[in-house]
Motif scaffolding. Structure first.
Motif, PDB file in Angstrom:
ATOM      1  N   VAL A  69      75.557  -1.805  65.442  1.00  0.00           N
ATOM      2  CA  VAL A  69      75.779  -3.157  65.961  1.00  0.00           C
ATOM      3  C   VAL A  69      74.440  -3.879  66.064  1.00  0.00           C
ATOM      4  O   VAL A  69      73.466  -3.319  66.570  1.00  0.00           O
ATOM      5  N   ARG A  70      74.420  -5.100  65.577  1.00  0.00           N
ATOM      6  CA  ARG A  70      73.262  -5.994  65.752  1.00  0.00           C
ATOM      7  C   ARG A  70      73.736  -7.227  66.496  1.00  0.00           C
ATOM      8  O   ARG A  70      74.700  -7.880  66.102  1.00  0.00           O
ATOM      9  N   LEU A  71      73.033  -7.524  67.566  1.00  0.00           N
ATOM     10  CA  LEU A  71      73.320  -8.719  68.357  1.00  0.00           C
ATOM     11  C   LEU A  71      72.128  -9.652  68.229  1.00  0.00           C
ATOM     12  O   LEU A  71      70.993  -9.259  68.492  1.00  0.00           O
ATOM     13  N   SER A  72      72.376 -10.876  67.837  1.00  0.00           N
ATOM     14  CA  SER A  72      71.300 -11.861  67.726  1.00  0.00           C
ATOM     15  C   SER A  72      71.670 -13.082  68.551  1.00  0.00           C
ATOM     16  O   SER A  72      72.742 -13.144  69.154  1.00  0.00           O
ATOM     17  N   ASP A  73      70.801 -14.070  68.551  1.00  0.00           N
ATOM     18  CA  ASP A  73      71.072 -15.297  69.299  1.00  0.00           C
ATOM     19  C   ASP A  73      72.268 -16.057  68.715  1.00  0.00           C
ATOM     20  O   ASP A  73      72.991 -16.723  69.445  1.00  0.00           O
ATOM     21  N   GLU A  74      72.468 -15.939  67.406  1.00  0.00           N
ATOM     22  CA  GLU A  74      73.534 -16.685  66.746  1.00  0.00           C
ATOM     23  C   GLU A  74      74.873 -15.955  66.760  1.00  0.00           C
ATOM     24  O   GLU A  74      75.926 -16.589  66.790  1.00  0.00           O
ATOM     25  N   GLY A  75      74.836 -14.627  66.663  1.00  0.00           N
ATOM     26  CA  GLY A  75      76.092 -13.899  66.568  1.00  0.00           C
ATOM     27  C   GLY A  75      75.885 -12.395  66.532  1.00  0.00           C
ATOM     28  O   GLY A  75      74.861 -11.883  66.952  1.00  0.00           O
ATOM     29  N   TYR A  76      76.859 -11.713  65.973  1.00  0.00           N
ATOM     30  CA  TYR A  76      76.843 -10.254  65.930  1.00  0.00           C
ATOM     31  C   TYR A  76      77.238  -9.774  64.547  1.00  0.00           C
ATOM     32  O   TYR A  76      77.820 -10.499  63.750  1.00  0.00           O
ATOM     33  N   ARG A  77      76.900  -8.534  64.271  1.00  0.00           N
ATOM     34  CA  ARG A  77      77.290  -7.887  63.015  1.00  0.00           C
ATOM     35  C   ARG A  77      77.529  -6.408  63.307  1.00  0.00           C
ATOM     36  O   ARG A  77      76.750  -5.779  64.005  1.00  0.00           O
ATOM     37  N   VAL A  78      78.619  -5.877  62.748  1.00  0.00           N
ATOM     38  CA  VAL A  78      78.987  -4.469  62.935  1.00  0.00           C
ATOM     39  C   VAL A  78      79.124  -3.831  61.560  1.00  0.00           C
ATOM     40  O   VAL A  78      79.709  -4.422  60.653  1.00  0.00           O
ATOM     41  N   GLN A  79      78.558  -2.632  61.393  1.00  0.00           N
ATOM     42  CA  GLN A  79      78.711  -1.900  60.139  1.00  0.00           C
ATOM     43  C   GLN A  79      78.990  -0.433  60.432  1.00  0.00           C
ATOM     44  O   GLN A  79      78.805   0.029  61.555  1.00  0.00           O
ATOM     45  N   TRP A  80      79.446   0.283  59.441  1.00  0.00           N
ATOM     46  CA  TRP A  80      79.739   1.721  59.518  1.00  0.00           C
ATOM     47  C   TRP A  80      80.943   2.051  60.384  1.00  0.00           C
ATOM     48  O   TRP A  80      81.139   3.206  60.746  1.00  0.00           O
ATOM     49  N   VAL A  81      81.737   1.075  60.776  1.00  0.00           N
ATOM     50  CA  VAL A  81      82.897   1.329  61.630  1.00  0.00           C
ATOM     51  C   VAL A  81      84.156   1.009  60.832  1.00  0.00           C
ATOM     52  O   VAL A  81      84.350  -0.129  60.403  1.00  0.00           O
ATOM     53  N   ARG A  82      84.983   2.026  60.665  1.00  0.00           N
ATOM     54  CA  ARG A  82      86.257   1.823  59.978  1.00  0.00           C
ATOM     55  C   ARG A  82      87.225   1.183  60.964  1.00  0.00           C
ATOM     56  O   ARG A  82      87.321   1.584  62.106  1.00  0.00           O
ATOM     57  N   GLY A  83      87.945   0.172  60.547  1.00  0.00           N
ATOM     58  CA  GLY A  83      88.907  -0.498  61.409  1.00  0.00           C
ATOM     59  C   GLY A  83      88.266  -1.441  62.406  1.00  0.00           C
ATOM     60  O   GLY A  83      88.825  -1.713  63.457  1.00  0.00           O
ATOM     61  N   VAL A  84      87.082  -1.953  62.064  1.00  0.00           N
ATOM     62  CA  VAL A  84      86.365  -2.846  62.974  1.00  0.00           C
ATOM     63  C   VAL A  84      87.069  -4.193  63.111  1.00  0.00           C
ATOM     64  O   VAL A  84      86.954  -4.858  64.131  1.00  0.00           O
TER      65      VAL A  84
END
Length: 149
Positions: A69-84
């Motif tokens: 998970v990456r959280l930034s000032d603008e938004g978020y991004r999730v990787q490596w998670v099945r069914g995210v």
């Protein structure tokens, strides 16, 4: 301000263990082929070097792109998670965030205004779960322009 949450060590060890088992099976099959087809023993170097390259590649991948998970000032991004669900979004598009349990595992669900959602299994994250939730809420409030009371 940006936050990055990496793969939990237990998950990384499990992935590396699966890779080692796969390499072992490959070497076993190559050994059988050498024995039964009377091939040169140098053939065993091929799966050995391929396995070593796979281990180095996996370790490098986990080291460089091992974040979940990456959280930034603008938004978020999730990787490596099945069914995210929705893997990336802006904070302004998030309606609310809730903690719940899915299949017996604690997760954080970000419900989006568009009707979609993002499910983040906190057991996959290295570090303290409560600190992750606090950081997520802080980013969500800042991203939506809210100030604490």
């Amino acid at each position: 301000m940006s936050s990055e949450y990496r793969v939990a060590p237990s998950i990384a060890a499990r992935l590396m263990g699966l890779l080692l088992v796969a390499i072992s099976v490959l070497v076993f099959v190559a050994t059988g082929l050498v024995a039964f087809l009377d091939l040169h023993t140098g053939v065993l170097l091929v799966p050995a070097f391929l396995g070593l390259a796979a281990l180095v590649g996996a370790a490098t991948l986990l080291g460089t792109r091992g974040w979940v998970v990456r959280l930034s000032d603008e938004g978020y991004r999730v990787q490596w998670v099945r069914g995210v669900g929705v893997a990336a979004g802006r904070w302004r598009d998030v309606e609310d965030a809730v903690t719940t349990t899915v299949a017996g595992s604690p997760v954080v669900v970000l419900r989006l205004r568009s009707g979609g959602s993002t499910t983040i299994p906190v057991e996959m994250l290295a570090g303290d779960r409560d600190e992750f939730v606090r950081d997520l809420v802080r980013h969500l409030q800042d991203g939506q322009g809210l100030r604490p009371l």
